[in-house]
Scaffold this motif. Structure first.
Motif, PDB file in Angstrom:
ATOM      1  N   GLN A   1      52.446  77.637  33.572  1.00 27.01           N
ATOM      2  CA  GLN A   1      52.732  76.344  34.198  1.00 27.01           C
ATOM      3  C   GLN A   1      53.585  75.458  33.308  1.00 27.01           C
ATOM      4  O   GLN A   1      53.404  75.414  32.085  1.00 27.01           O
ATOM      5  CB  GLN A   1      51.440  75.594  34.516  1.00 27.01           C
ATOM      6  CG  GLN A   1      50.712  76.084  35.747  1.00 27.01           C
ATOM      7  CD  GLN A   1      49.619  75.114  36.159  1.00 27.01           C
ATOM      8  OE1 GLN A   1      49.714  73.900  35.934  1.00 27.01           O
ATOM      9  NE2 GLN A   1      48.571  75.637  36.757  1.00 27.01           N
TER      10      GLN A   1
ATOM     11  N   HIS B   1      54.569  71.452  32.462  1.00 25.25           N
ATOM     12  CA  HIS B   1      53.739  70.248  32.363  1.00 25.25           C
ATOM     13  C   HIS B   1      53.712  69.441  33.658  1.00 25.25           C
ATOM     14  O   HIS B   1      52.836  68.599  33.840  1.00 25.25           O
ATOM     15  CB  HIS B   1      54.234  69.362  31.214  1.00 25.25           C
ATOM     16  CG  HIS B   1      54.161  70.034  29.878  1.00 25.25           C
ATOM     17  ND1 HIS B   1      54.994  69.725  28.829  1.00 25.25           N
ATOM     18  CD2 HIS B   1      53.360  71.034  29.428  1.00 25.25           C
ATOM     19  CE1 HIS B   1      54.697  70.476  27.786  1.00 25.25           C
ATOM     20  NE2 HIS B   1      53.717  71.281  28.121  1.00 25.25           N
TER      21      HIS B   1
ATOM     22  N   GLY C   1      53.177  70.813  36.528  1.00 19.67           N
ATOM     23  CA  GLY C   1      52.312  71.549  37.449  1.00 19.67           C
ATOM     24  C   GLY C   1      52.977  72.705  38.159  1.00 19.67           C
ATOM     25  O   GLY C   1      52.298  73.504  38.812  1.00 19.67           O
TER      26      GLY C   1
ATOM     27  N   GLU D   1      54.975  76.331  38.522  1.00 15.72           N
ATOM     28  CA  GLU D   1      54.961  77.596  37.801  1.00 15.72           C
ATOM     29  C   GLU D   1      56.364  77.926  37.293  1.00 15.72           C
ATOM     30  O   GLU D   1      57.356  77.733  37.998  1.00 15.72           O
ATOM     31  CB  GLU D   1      54.466  78.734  38.699  1.00 15.72           C
ATOM     32  CG  GLU D   1      54.333  80.062  37.953  1.00 15.72           C
ATOM     33  CD  GLU D   1      53.921  81.223  38.853  1.00 15.72           C
ATOM     34  OE1 GLU D   1      53.693  82.330  38.322  1.00 15.72           O
ATOM     35  OE2 GLU D   1      53.843  81.024  40.080  1.00 15.72           O
TER      36      GLU D   1
ATOM     37  N   THR E   1      56.507  74.121  28.599  1.00 14.20           N
ATOM     38  CA  THR E   1      55.304  74.922  28.868  1.00 14.20           C
ATOM     39  C   THR E   1      54.366  74.933  27.679  1.00 14.20           C
ATOM     40  O   THR E   1      53.389  75.688  27.666  1.00 14.20           O
ATOM     41  CB  THR E   1      55.696  76.375  29.185  1.00 14.20           C
ATOM     42  OG1 THR E   1      56.411  76.924  28.060  1.00 14.20           O
ATOM     43  CG2 THR E   1      56.566  76.464  30.428  1.00 14.20           C
TER      44      THR E   1
ATOM     45  N   LYS F   1      52.091  68.087  25.812  1.00 14.53           N
ATOM     46  CA  LYS F   1      53.121  67.549  26.685  1.00 14.53           C
ATOM     47  C   LYS F   1      53.532  66.156  26.210  1.00 14.53           C
ATOM     48  O   LYS F   1      52.761  65.426  25.588  1.00 14.53           O
ATOM     49  CB  LYS F   1      52.656  67.507  28.132  1.00 14.53           C
ATOM     50  CG  LYS F   1      51.438  66.656  28.429  1.00 14.53           C
ATOM     51  CD  LYS F   1      51.068  66.754  29.915  1.00 14.53           C
ATOM     52  CE  LYS F   1      49.846  65.886  30.235  1.00 14.53           C
ATOM     53  NZ  LYS F   1      49.509  65.965  31.687  1.00 14.53           N
TER      54      LYS F   1
ATOM     55  N   PHE G   1      47.940  69.578  26.724  1.00 13.92           N
ATOM     56  CA  PHE G   1      48.214  70.074  28.071  1.00 13.92           C
ATOM     57  C   PHE G   1      47.045  70.950  28.496  1.00 13.92           C
ATOM     58  O   PHE G   1      46.877  72.063  28.005  1.00 13.92           O
ATOM     59  CB  PHE G   1      49.526  70.854  28.088  1.00 13.92           C
ATOM     60  CG  PHE G   1      49.889  71.437  29.429  1.00 13.92           C
ATOM     61  CD1 PHE G   1      49.663  70.731  30.610  1.00 13.92           C
ATOM     62  CD2 PHE G   1      50.475  72.692  29.523  1.00 13.92           C
ATOM     63  CE1 PHE G   1      49.996  71.256  31.842  1.00 13.92           C
ATOM     64  CE2 PHE G   1      50.815  73.236  30.748  1.00 13.92           C
ATOM     65  CZ  PHE G   1      50.576  72.524  31.912  1.00 13.92           C
ATOM     66  N   ASP G   2      46.209  70.424  29.388  1.00 18.69           N
ATOM     67  CA  ASP G   2      44.964  71.110  29.750  1.00 18.69           C
ATOM     68  C   ASP G   2      45.187  72.433  30.471  1.00 18.69           C
ATOM     69  O   ASP G   2      44.319  73.311  30.433  1.00 18.69           O
ATOM     70  CB  ASP G   2      44.097  70.189  30.627  1.00 18.69           C
ATOM     71  CG  ASP G   2      43.554  68.997  29.855  1.00 18.69           C
ATOM     72  OD1 ASP G   2      43.282  69.169  28.645  1.00 18.69           O
ATOM     73  OD2 ASP G   2      43.397  67.920  30.442  1.00 18.69           O
ATOM     74  N   ASN G   3      46.334  72.589  31.116  1.00 16.15           N
ATOM     75  CA  ASN G   3      46.600  73.816  31.881  1.00 16.15           C
ATOM     76  C   ASN G   3      47.514  74.786  31.133  1.00 16.15           C
ATOM     77  O   ASN G   3      48.175  75.626  31.741  1.00 16.15           O
ATOM     78  CB  ASN G   3      47.220  73.473  33.239  1.00 16.15           C
ATOM     79  CG  ASN G   3      46.238  72.743  34.137  1.00 16.15           C
ATOM     80  OD1 ASN G   3      45.036  72.998  34.117  1.00 16.15           O
ATOM     81  ND2 ASN G   3      46.749  71.811  34.930  1.00 16.15           N
ATOM     82  N   TYR G   4      47.537  74.650  29.814  1.00 16.77           N
ATOM     83  CA  TYR G   4      48.360  75.555  29.007  1.00 16.77           C
ATOM     84  C   TYR G   4      47.864  76.992  29.140  1.00 16.77           C
ATOM     85  O   TYR G   4      46.659  77.250  29.188  1.00 16.77           O
ATOM     86  CB  TYR G   4      48.343  75.137  27.538  1.00 16.77           C
ATOM     87  CG  TYR G   4      49.138  76.056  26.654  1.00 16.77           C
ATOM     88  CD1 TYR G   4      50.527  76.112  26.769  1.00 16.77           C
ATOM     89  CD2 TYR G   4      48.519  76.875  25.717  1.00 16.77           C
ATOM     90  CE1 TYR G   4      51.271  76.958  25.968  1.00 16.77           C
ATOM     91  CE2 TYR G   4      49.263  77.725  24.909  1.00 16.77           C
ATOM     92  CZ  TYR G   4      50.641  77.764  25.041  1.00 16.77           C
ATOM     93  OH  TYR G   4      51.378  78.612  24.248  1.00 16.77           O
ATOM     94  N   THR G   5      48.815  77.935  29.203  1.00 12.65           N
ATOM     95  CA  THR G   5      48.488  79.354  29.344  1.00 12.65           C
ATOM     96  C   THR G   5      48.790  80.066  28.034  1.00 12.65           C
ATOM     97  O   THR G   5      49.944  80.419  27.760  1.00 12.65           O
ATOM     98  CB  THR G   5      49.320  79.989  30.484  1.00 12.65           C
ATOM     99  OG1 THR G   5      49.208  79.182  31.652  1.00 12.65           O
ATOM    100  CG2 THR G   5      48.836  81.402  30.776  1.00 12.65           C
TER     101      THR G   5
ATOM    102  N   GLU H   1      46.674  76.999  20.684  1.00 19.34           N
ATOM    103  CA  GLU H   1      45.628  76.191  21.304  1.00 19.34           C
ATOM    104  C   GLU H   1      45.722  74.762  20.786  1.00 19.34           C
ATOM    105  O   GLU H   1      45.783  74.531  19.572  1.00 19.34           O
ATOM    106  CB  GLU H   1      44.250  76.774  20.979  1.00 19.34           C
ATOM    107  CG  GLU H   1      43.103  76.096  21.706  1.00 19.34           C
ATOM    108  CD  GLU H   1      41.762  76.763  21.425  1.00 19.34           C
ATOM    109  OE1 GLU H   1      40.775  76.346  22.043  1.00 19.34           O
ATOM    110  OE2 GLU H   1      41.707  77.680  20.586  1.00 19.34           O
TER     111      GLU H   1
END
Length: 539
Positions: free
Chosen positions: A123, A125, A127, A129, A210, A214, A229-233, A247
C-alpha cells in the motif's frame, strides 16, 4: 401455615440471589464500558508494553526545503527520504543488491530485457495499492531528472506487462545496470502515478510512498515530521543495510533544524533531542563526559576538491595538477576531522569495506606534494592572479573546516583565493552555475559501485562538468563486462586515468560520528543513511 412460611422464605432467598446477580452484571457492564471509553484493563496494559511507540527527536544541522528525491542530489531527501519512499531494489549490508518493492527480477541472456515481478498488496500512504503503472510512471520521471539514470539507462524504456509485472527494455546492456537502480543519491523512489503526473519542475506536490513512515508536516527552518504508517507491508527476510524487514517502532519522527553545534550537543545531553547525526568532533569530549549519551562510528565516505572544468583556470589539467601538488592532504583532513582516528589518507574512489571494487591505483599521484613545482605549473598555464572562488556553507562543517586550510595552501603558491560563504540552499543553486565558482569541497557518501559517482561521467552533466573521452571509455568497458573480475580490472585502469586527469581530487576517506541518547535502541547508519526504522526509544 408452616408450608406457607417456607414458601415465603424460599421466595425471599431467590430474590436476594437475583439481585446480587443483577448487581454483578451491572458492575461488569460498567467495567466494560470504562474499558471501551479508554480505561485500560491489565491485558490492554500488557499489549501496550509490547508496542514501544513514542516520539524520536533528531537534531539536524540542515533540513531540506523539499523531499522529492527524483529531482535533487541534496543530502536531505537522501537521508530522510528512505523512511518515506522505497525502490524496486536496494542494497544490503554486504553491498549486494536485493529486491525491495520487486518480488524478484530476471535479466535476459542478452541483457536487453529486465523483468520485475512486483510484490502484491503493498500500500501507498494514501491507501492505494502499488501497481505496475505507478512503477513505470515513477521510473520514467526519475530517468528524466537523474544524472545517474541518464548515464546508465540512456534511452531505455519502461512498460507495464500486467498489474504486477514491469519490463525495462534496455538500450545498452550494462554489467552494473541493476546496481544503478539502487543508487542512494537522487534515488528512484516509487510514488503513485497520479502524484507523478501532477508534479511540475519544482517537484511533486505530495510526498506519498510505501515506506514505514509517512510524511506529516514540513515547517521551513523548523522541523519535518513523519508518522508511523500503520498499513506498512514489511518483508520477512532479515534486516541489513537498507534491505530486509522494516518496522516503525516509534509513532513519530521529528527532524529539527538545529544548525548550531553547541545547541545540538546540549540538547542531546539535556534530553531535548534523541539523536544528532554528524557530530563535530570537537564536541566529543563533552559528549563522552555524559552518562546519558552513546557515540557511534558510521560508514566512511570520501572527501573531494571539485573543479569547475567548464570555465576558467581549471579547464587546463596543469592547473588541477598544481592544486594537487600544493595541498597538504593530511592537514586538510585533520582540520575537518580533528585527528587521524577519524580519517584515512587513501586515493581510492571507494572505501576499503567495499572489497568488490576497492583499489589503491593512483597512489603515486595522490602522494605528490611539491609547492614549488605547483608554482611553475601556474606560470605555464598563464595564471595572472585572477580571483579563485571556493563556494562554501557553514551549515556543512566538513566543507567549511576543509576550505580554510585549502585557501591558505593555495595562497602560498600565489593564487588569489576567496571563500565565498553562503547558506546551504544558495550553495546548491550556485553550484549549478559555472559562472559562480572555481572550487568546492564535497563529501561523498559511499555508493554500491564507483560508477555512481556523478563527477566521473561526461553524460551526467554534474556540477564540475567532467568531459573526458578516456574516462568515458573506461566506464563503457566496465558496463560491457561479463564478470566482476574483468569489471574490477577495467576499474583499476579507470582510477589510474582519474588520477592523471583529476576531474576531482580525493583528499581522503572520512568517518562520521553520530551521538544518541542511551534510551535509543536499534539505530544504525548505513552508507551515510541514518536508519530510523527498527529503532526504538525507551520512555
Amino acid at each position: 401455615m408452616k408450608k406457607s412460611l417456607l414458601i415465603l422464605i424460599l421466595l425471599f432467598i431467590i430474590s436476594l440471589i437475583v439481585g446480587c446477580n443483577a448487581e454483578t452484571t451491572s458492575e461488569n457492564n460498567n467495567d466494560q464500558k470504562e474499558t471501551n471509553d479508554g480505561v485500560q484493563n491489565e491485558d490492554d496494559e500488557s499489549e501496550d508494553e509490547n508496542d514501544a511507540g513514542g516520539v524520536l527527536k533528531i537534531g539536524w544541522n540542515s533540513l531540506p526545503s523539499a523531499l522529492d528525491p527524483h529531482i535533487t542530489t541534496d543530502s536531505g531527501p537522501r537521508n530522510i527520504g528512505p523512511n518515506i519512499f522505497e525502490t524496486l531494489v536496494t542494497v544490503n549490508a554486504n553491498n549486494e543488491i536485493e529486491p525491495m518493492l520487486a518480488e524478484s527480477y530476471e535479466i535476459s541472456d542478452d541483457g536487453k530485457i529486465i523483468t520485475f515481478l512486483l510484490r502484491e498488496g503493498v500500500q501507498f500512504h494514501n491507501g492505494e495499492e502499488m501497481k505496475a503503472e505507478d512503477v513505470v510512471a515513477s521510473m520514467q520521471r526519475w530517468q528524466e531528472f537523474s544524472s545517474a539514470a541518464k548515464s546508465e539507462l540512456g534511452e531505455s524504456t519502461w512498460e507495464a506487462a500486467d498489474e504486477y509485472t514491469v519490463i525495462l527494455n534496455v538500450e545498452n546492456p550494462s554489467y552494473v545496470l541493476v546496481e544503478s537502480l539502487a543508487v542512494l543519491t537522487q534515488f528512484p523512489a516509487i510514488m503513485p502515478k497520479e502524484i507523478i503526473e501532477a508534479a511540475d519542475e519544482t517537484g511533486v506536490k505530495e510526498y506519498v510512498g510505501t515506506g514505514p513512515f509517512k510524511f506529516e508536516e514540513l515547517k521551513q527552518d523548523q522541523y519535518i515530521k513523519l508518522v508511523k504508517f500503520d498499513n506498512y507491508t514489511p518483508l520477512s527476510n532479515t534486516s541489513g543495510g537498507l534491505a530486509g524487514k522494516k518496522e516503525a517502532l516509534v509513532d513519530e519522527l521529528y527532524f529539527y533544524h538545529v544548525p548550531d553545534t553547541a545547541t545540538r550537543v546540549s540538547g542531546l545531553i539535556s534530553g531535548e533531542y534523541d539523536v544528532i547525526p554528524e557530530v563535530e568532533l570537537d564536541a566529543v569530549p563533552q559528549l563522552e563526559s555524559s552518562n546519558e549519551v552513546n557515540l557511534m562510528h558510521a560508514t566512511i565516505g570520501i572527501e573531494t576538491i571539485n573543479f569547475n572544468k567548464q570555465k576558467g583556470l581549471f579547464t587546463d589539467v596543469r592547473a588541477r595538477d598544481a592544486v594537487n601538488l600544493a595541498i597538504d592532504k593530511e592537514a586538510i583532513m585533520t582540520s575537518i576531522l580533528t585527528n587521524s582516528d577519524y580519517f584515512e589518507l587513501d586515493p581510492s574512489l571507494v572505501t576499503k569495506v567495499n572489497t568488490t571494487w576497492y583499489s589503491d591505483a593512483g597512489m603515486d599521484e595522490y602522494e605528490k606534494y611539491d609547492p614549488d613545482e605547483a608554482k611553475k605549473l601556474l606560470e605555464e598555464v598563464g595564471y595572472d592572479g585572477e580571483e579563485i572562488r571556493i563556494i562554501v556553507t557553514k551549515e556543512s562543517m566538513f566543507q567549511y573546516q576543509g576550505a580554510i586550510p585549502l585557501q591558505e595552501q593555495l595562497q602560498n603558491i600565489g593564487m588569489n583565493v576567496k571563500l565565498d560563504i553562503m547558506d546551504y540552499p544558495t550553495w546548491l543553486d550556485n553550484r549549478k552555475d559555472p559562472d559562480k565558482w572555481e572550487l568546492v569541497i564535497h563529501s561523498w557518501s559511499p555508493q554500491p559501485t564507483p560508477l555512481q559517482y556523478l563527477f566521473l561521467d561526461s553524460k551526467a552533466d554534474y556540477p564540475g562538468w567532467t568531459n573526458s573521452a578516456e574516462i568515458d571509455e573506461h566506464l563503457k568497458n566496465i558496463r560491457a563486462s561479463q564478470t566482476q573480475e574483468s569489471a574490477k580490472e577495467e576499474y583499476e585502469k579507470l582510477q589510474t586515468t582519474f588520477w592523471k586527469e583529476k576531474p576531482v581530487i580525493v583528499v581522503g576517506h572520512y568517518s562520521q560520528l553520530d551521538a544518541l541518547s542511551n534510551k535509543v535502541e536499534g539505530y544504525e547508519m548505513f552508507m551515510n543513511v541514518p536508519i530510523f526504522w527498527n529503532t526504538s526509544i525507551e520512555d
